[in-house]
Design a protein around this motif. Structure first.
Motif, PDB file in Angstrom:
ATOM      1  N   ILE A 199      19.653  20.824  67.851  1.00 57.03           N
ATOM      2  CA  ILE A 199      20.023  19.995  66.723  1.00 57.03           C
ATOM      3  C   ILE A 199      19.407  18.616  66.927  1.00 57.03           C
ATOM      4  CG2 ILE A 199      22.232  19.297  67.763  1.00 57.03           C
ATOM      5  CD1 ILE A 199      23.385  19.182  64.897  1.00 57.03           C
ATOM      6  N   THR A 200      18.840  18.061  65.864  1.00 58.42           N
ATOM      7  CA  THR A 200      18.293  16.710  65.895  1.00 58.42           C
ATOM      8  C   THR A 200      19.059  15.846  64.905  1.00 58.42           C
ATOM      9  OG1 THR A 200      16.625  17.267  64.225  1.00 58.42           O
ATOM     10  CG2 THR A 200      15.973  17.473  66.543  1.00 58.42           C
ATOM     11  N   TRP A 201      19.056  14.536  65.138  1.00 60.93           N
ATOM     12  CA  TRP A 201      19.716  13.610  64.219  1.00 60.93           C
ATOM     13  C   TRP A 201      19.204  12.194  64.468  1.00 60.93           C
ATOM     14  CZ3 TRP A 201      22.040  15.557  68.607  1.00 60.93           C
ATOM     15  CH2 TRP A 201      22.563  14.648  69.521  1.00 60.93           C
ATOM     16  N   LYS A 202      19.567  11.294  63.560  1.00 58.13           N
ATOM     17  CA  LYS A 202      19.221   9.879  63.681  1.00 58.13           C
ATOM     18  C   LYS A 202      20.457   9.076  64.037  1.00 58.13           C
ATOM     19  CE  LYS A 202      18.336   5.771  60.862  1.00 58.13           C
ATOM     20  NZ  LYS A 202      18.279   5.240  59.495  1.00 58.13           N
ATOM     21  N   VAL A 203      20.340   8.178  65.029  1.00 55.06           N
ATOM     22  CA  VAL A 203      21.358   7.164  65.268  1.00 55.06           C
ATOM     23  C   VAL A 203      21.060   6.017  64.308  1.00 55.06           C
ATOM     24  CG1 VAL A 203      22.381   5.569  66.931  1.00 55.06           C
ATOM     25  CG2 VAL A 203      21.605   7.832  67.683  1.00 55.06           C
ATOM     26  N   ASP A 204      22.028   5.679  63.470  1.00 52.55           N
ATOM     27  CA  ASP A 204      21.795   4.791  62.336  1.00 52.55           C
ATOM     28  C   ASP A 204      21.960   3.321  62.703  1.00 52.55           C
ATOM     29  OD1 ASP A 204      21.107   4.244  59.742  1.00 52.55           O
ATOM     30  OD2 ASP A 204      23.128   4.575  58.930  1.00 52.55           O
ATOM     31  N   GLY A 205      21.143   2.854  63.644  1.00 53.13           N
ATOM     32  CA  GLY A 205      21.228   1.466  64.067  1.00 53.13           C
ATOM     33  C   GLY A 205      20.973   0.471  62.967  1.00 53.13           C
ATOM     34  N   SER A 206      20.239   0.892  61.936  1.00 55.32           N
ATOM     35  CA  SER A 206      19.960  -0.021  60.827  1.00 55.32           C
ATOM     36  C   SER A 206      21.236  -0.414  60.100  1.00 55.32           C
ATOM     37  CB  SER A 206      18.968   0.614  59.853  1.00 55.32           C
ATOM     38  OG  SER A 206      19.406   1.899  59.444  1.00 55.32           O
ATOM     39  N   ALA A 207      22.298   0.403  60.216  1.00 59.18           N
ATOM     40  CA  ALA A 207      23.569   0.057  59.581  1.00 59.18           C
ATOM     41  C   ALA A 207      24.225  -1.157  60.228  1.00 59.18           C
ATOM     42  CB  ALA A 207      24.521   1.248  59.646  1.00 59.18           C
ATOM     43  N   LEU A 208      23.762  -1.510  61.426  1.00 62.51           N
ATOM     44  CA  LEU A 208      24.299  -2.685  62.115  1.00 62.51           C
ATOM     45  C   LEU A 208      23.675  -3.981  61.609  1.00 62.51           C
ATOM     46  CD1 LEU A 208      24.242  -1.299  65.780  1.00 62.51           C
ATOM     47  CD2 LEU A 208      26.223  -1.459  64.234  1.00 62.51           C
ATOM     48  N   GLY A 209      22.648  -3.871  60.797  1.00 61.42           N
ATOM     49  CA  GLY A 209      21.962  -5.054  60.282  1.00 61.42           C
ATOM     50  C   GLY A 209      20.667  -5.304  61.027  1.00 61.42           C
ATOM     51  N   GLY A 210      20.494  -6.508  61.538  1.00 61.81           N
ATOM     52  CA  GLY A 210      19.248  -6.857  62.203  1.00 61.81           C
ATOM     53  C   GLY A 210      18.183  -7.268  61.208  1.00 61.81           C
ATOM     54  N   LEU A 211      16.932  -7.187  61.631  1.00 54.44           N
ATOM     55  CA  LEU A 211      15.826  -7.683  60.820  1.00 54.44           C
ATOM     56  C   LEU A 211      15.407  -6.735  59.695  1.00 54.44           C
ATOM     57  CD1 LEU A 211      13.480  -9.327  63.500  1.00 54.44           C
ATOM     58  CD2 LEU A 211      14.873 -10.477  61.766  1.00 54.44           C
ATOM     59  N   THR A 212      15.848  -5.483  59.732  1.00 49.80           N
ATOM     60  CA  THR A 212      15.438  -4.572  58.676  1.00 49.80           C
ATOM     61  C   THR A 212      15.915  -5.065  57.315  1.00 49.80           C
ATOM     62  OG1 THR A 212      15.489  -2.289  57.881  1.00 49.80           O
ATOM     63  CG2 THR A 212      17.483  -3.109  58.961  1.00 49.80           C
ATOM     64  N   THR A 213      15.084  -4.880  56.314  1.00 50.55           N
ATOM     65  CA  THR A 213      15.462  -5.241  54.943  1.00 50.55           C
ATOM     66  C   THR A 213      16.081  -4.055  54.213  1.00 50.55           C
ATOM     67  OG1 THR A 213      13.257  -4.655  54.108  1.00 50.55           O
ATOM     68  CG2 THR A 213      13.624  -6.949  54.797  1.00 50.55           C
ATOM     69  N   CYS A 214      16.291  -2.941  54.928  1.00 51.17           N
ATOM     70  CA  CYS A 214      16.801  -1.734  54.292  1.00 51.17           C
ATOM     71  C   CYS A 214      18.306  -1.788  54.057  1.00 51.17           C
ATOM     72  CB  CYS A 214      16.462  -0.510  55.145  1.00 51.17           C
ATOM     73  SG  CYS A 214      14.693  -0.253  55.384  1.00 51.17           S
ATOM     74  N   VAL A 215      18.992  -2.699  54.710  1.00 46.81           N
ATOM     75  CA  VAL A 215      20.439  -2.826  54.562  1.00 46.81           C
ATOM     76  C   VAL A 215      20.774  -4.281  54.280  1.00 46.81           C
ATOM     77  CG1 VAL A 215      22.693  -2.436  55.614  1.00 46.81           C
ATOM     78  CG2 VAL A 215      20.785  -0.926  56.177  1.00 46.81           C
ATOM     79  N   ASN A 216      21.074  -4.576  53.021  1.00 43.59           N
ATOM     80  CA  ASN A 216      21.468  -5.924  52.621  1.00 43.59           C
ATOM     81  C   ASN A 216      20.426  -6.964  53.046  1.00 43.59           C
ATOM     82  OD1 ASN A 216      23.906  -4.885  51.539  1.00 43.59           O
ATOM     83  ND2 ASN A 216      24.777  -4.830  53.602  1.00 43.59           N
ATOM     84  N   THR A 217      20.879  -8.172  53.423  1.00 43.94           N
ATOM     85  CA  THR A 217      19.986  -9.254  53.816  1.00 43.94           C
ATOM     86  C   THR A 217      19.767  -9.218  55.319  1.00 43.94           C
ATOM     87  OG1 THR A 217      20.827 -10.607  52.010  1.00 43.94           O
ATOM     88  CG2 THR A 217      19.634 -11.741  53.776  1.00 43.94           C
ATOM     89  N   PRO A 218      18.521  -9.325  55.795  1.00 49.00           N
ATOM     90  CA  PRO A 218      18.279  -9.298  57.240  1.00 49.00           C
ATOM     91  C   PRO A 218      19.105 -10.348  57.975  1.00 49.00           C
ATOM     92  CG  PRO A 218      16.212  -9.172  56.038  1.00 49.00           C
ATOM     93  CD  PRO A 218      17.283  -9.458  55.028  1.00 49.00           C
ATOM     94  N   THR A 219      19.634  -9.953  59.131  1.00 57.76           N
ATOM     95  CA  THR A 219      20.406 -10.857  59.984  1.00 57.76           C
ATOM     96  C   THR A 219      19.936 -10.695  61.420  1.00 57.76           C
ATOM     97  OG1 THR A 219      22.120  -9.195  60.340  1.00 57.76           O
ATOM     98  CG2 THR A 219      22.443 -10.709  58.493  1.00 57.76           C
ATOM     99  N   SER A 221      17.912 -11.336  65.054  1.00 56.88           N
ATOM    100  CA  SER A 221      16.520 -11.565  65.459  1.00 56.88           C
ATOM    101  C   SER A 221      15.843 -10.315  65.982  1.00 56.88           C
ATOM    102  CB  SER A 221      16.483 -12.650  66.547  1.00 56.88           C
ATOM    103  OG  SER A 221      17.265 -12.242  67.678  1.00 56.88           O
ATOM    104  N   ILE A 222      16.480  -9.138  65.844  1.00 50.86           N
ATOM    105  CA  ILE A 222      15.907  -7.901  66.370  1.00 50.86           C
ATOM    106  C   ILE A 222      16.015  -6.787  65.342  1.00 50.86           C
ATOM    107  CG2 ILE A 222      16.483  -8.502  68.766  1.00 50.86           C
ATOM    108  CD1 ILE A 222      18.779  -6.421  68.543  1.00 50.86           C
ATOM    109  N   TYR A 223      15.189  -5.764  65.551  1.00 48.96           N
ATOM    110  CA  TYR A 223      15.351  -4.496  64.846  1.00 48.96           C
ATOM    111  C   TYR A 223      16.185  -3.588  65.756  1.00 48.96           C
ATOM    112  CZ  TYR A 223      11.675  -5.818  61.553  1.00 48.96           C
ATOM    113  OH  TYR A 223      10.928  -6.450  60.592  1.00 48.96           O
ATOM    114  N   TYR A 224      17.321  -3.143  65.261  1.00 48.56           N
ATOM    115  CA  TYR A 224      18.154  -2.270  66.077  1.00 48.56           C
ATOM    116  C   TYR A 224      17.496  -0.899  66.230  1.00 48.56           C
ATOM    117  CZ  TYR A 224      22.113  -5.497  65.988  1.00 48.56           C
ATOM    118  OH  TYR A 224      22.937  -6.577  66.162  1.00 48.56           O
ATOM    119  N   PRO A 225      17.724  -0.244  67.363  1.00 45.85           N
ATOM    120  CA  PRO A 225      17.164   1.104  67.548  1.00 45.85           C
ATOM    121  C   PRO A 225      17.716   2.073  66.500  1.00 45.85           C
ATOM    122  CG  PRO A 225      17.963   0.211  69.638  1.00 45.85           C
ATOM    123  CD  PRO A 225      18.451  -0.715  68.562  1.00 45.85           C
TER     124      PRO A 225
END
Length: 361
Positions: A199-219, A221-225
């Motif tokens: 089984i494979t899956w993604k750990v959804d670190g982008s849900a924690l925020g960080g620099l990604t623009t995929c979740v709300n406004t970037p916060t 100084s890092i891109y979460y794994p």
């Protein structure tokens, strides 16, 4: 082609230098999609194809058939999707096979029932059920992996079983995999390599925020794994075995801190290809990529772009690819309009070929 809205019979393949990990010493395989076709999904009660008046709800507005997965059973093809069409997990069926496998038709019929009417007491189904994947275990039981919001927590991966491919699937009392500290887990997909199940899956670190623009406004100084993980399963496709390993991760700004939607396939030369999507799902930058490994649970390197918005087909933000076990056909979703983040993500199919040098696998 009969019952097809439009068919585009040209090849597509793009290369991208290795972005993470050491490159392989042998040539990188070439992956080509041909006969890319927009699937016509009929309503189960419709007399004409292309019905688009069905009610829609779920985590995304205006979806049609996103995050598709496919399985063959009972002489038919079945496709499943993220919450849409008024169902937690809708399905569609086709009496036809795909073009490379001997048919010239692509008509799918949307099922009238919900395959997962109950996602389990632990899950908040009102927030949508994402990216279902169906496996058939050695006992003939159908096993569904799905993503749901855990009440009081984050996204977890659930598991449900059914004697019928179209359900109704009965959920386990507790989620199969969770990772609250990592931001949750999503996009589970099973794979049988002929000896072991995985089984494979993604750990959804982008849900924690960080620099990604995929979740709300970037916060921050890092891109979460957002690692793609893999773990062995028992032959029952229900019981986890051993521990999980990371096989891929995002590379920061280059893919907006996102990799997700894994799908595995073993090439006939013994190597493995991992298909996945990168960038924000609602962006035209969203794409389908692939990486390679000599072992199923090793690091996947030599990333290539299989399909992105810069394609000759007019498909915007293609993603969520699933490959059939025979390695002949894929399905994926994409939008028809540029810069339309809430537009319907239509279902497409394509023939796929994997080759290296003069050898086609």
């Amino acid at each position: 082609m009969k019952a097809v809205l439009f068919t585009l019979s040209a090849g597509l393949v793009t290369g991208l230098p290795s972005l993470l990990g050491q490159p392989r010493s042998d040539p990188v395989p070439r992956i080509e999609l041909t006969n890319v076709t927009k699937i016509d999904i009929r309503s189960a009660k419709a007399t004409k194809p292309g019905l688009r008046s069905r009610s829609v709800f779920g985590p995304f507005m205006g979806v049609d058939f996103p995050d598709p997965s496919i399985i063959s059973a009972n002489g038919l093809w079945y496709a499943f999707a993220t919450t849409s069409n008024g169902k937690n997990v809708p399905f569609a069926t086709s009496k036809d096979v795909f073009p490379q496998q001997g048919s010239d038709t692509f008509t799918w019929t949307l099922g009238g029932t919900d395959t997962l009417p109950d996602a389990g007491d632990w899950a908040d189904a009102s927030k949508g059920i994402w990216a279902p994947d169906i496996q058939k275990n050695d006992a003939g039981t159908f096993v569904m992996y799905y993503t749901a919001w855990k009440k009081g927590g984050t996204h977890c991966i659930g598991l449900a079983t059914s004697a019928s491919v179209t359900g109704p699937y009965k959920p386990q009392s507790q989620p199969l995999i969770c990772n609250d500290a990592g931001g949750g887990v999503i996009d589970a997909a099973g794979y049988d390599d002929g000896v072991n199940r995985w089984i494979t899956w993604k750990v959804d670190g982008s849900a924690l925020g960080g620099l990604t623009t995929c979740v709300n406004t970037p916060t921050g100084s890092i891109y979460y794994p957002t690692p793609i993980m893999i773990q062995q399963m028992n032959r029952d496709a229900i019981t986890l075995v051993g521990g999980a390993s990371k096989i891929l991760d995002n590379v920061g700004a280059n893919n907006n801190g996102i990799v997700e939607a894994p799908s595995l396939y073993k090439i006939s030369d013994g190597n493995y290809v991992l298909f996945y999507s990168a960038h924000c799902y609602d962006s035209d930058d969203y794409d389908i990529e692939a990486a390679f490994s000599s072992t199923i649970d090793g690091a996947y390197t030599d990333r290539i772009i299989v399909m992105n918005t810069a394609n000759q087909f007019g498909i915007k933000g293609p993603g969520g690819l699933d490959i059939d076990p025979n390695g002949k056909t894929v399905v994926f979703h994409g939008r028809l309009k540029a810069n339309d983040p809430h537009g319907a993500r239509e279902l497409f199919s394509a023939d796929i070929s994997i080759s290296k040098g003069s050898t086609t696998y």
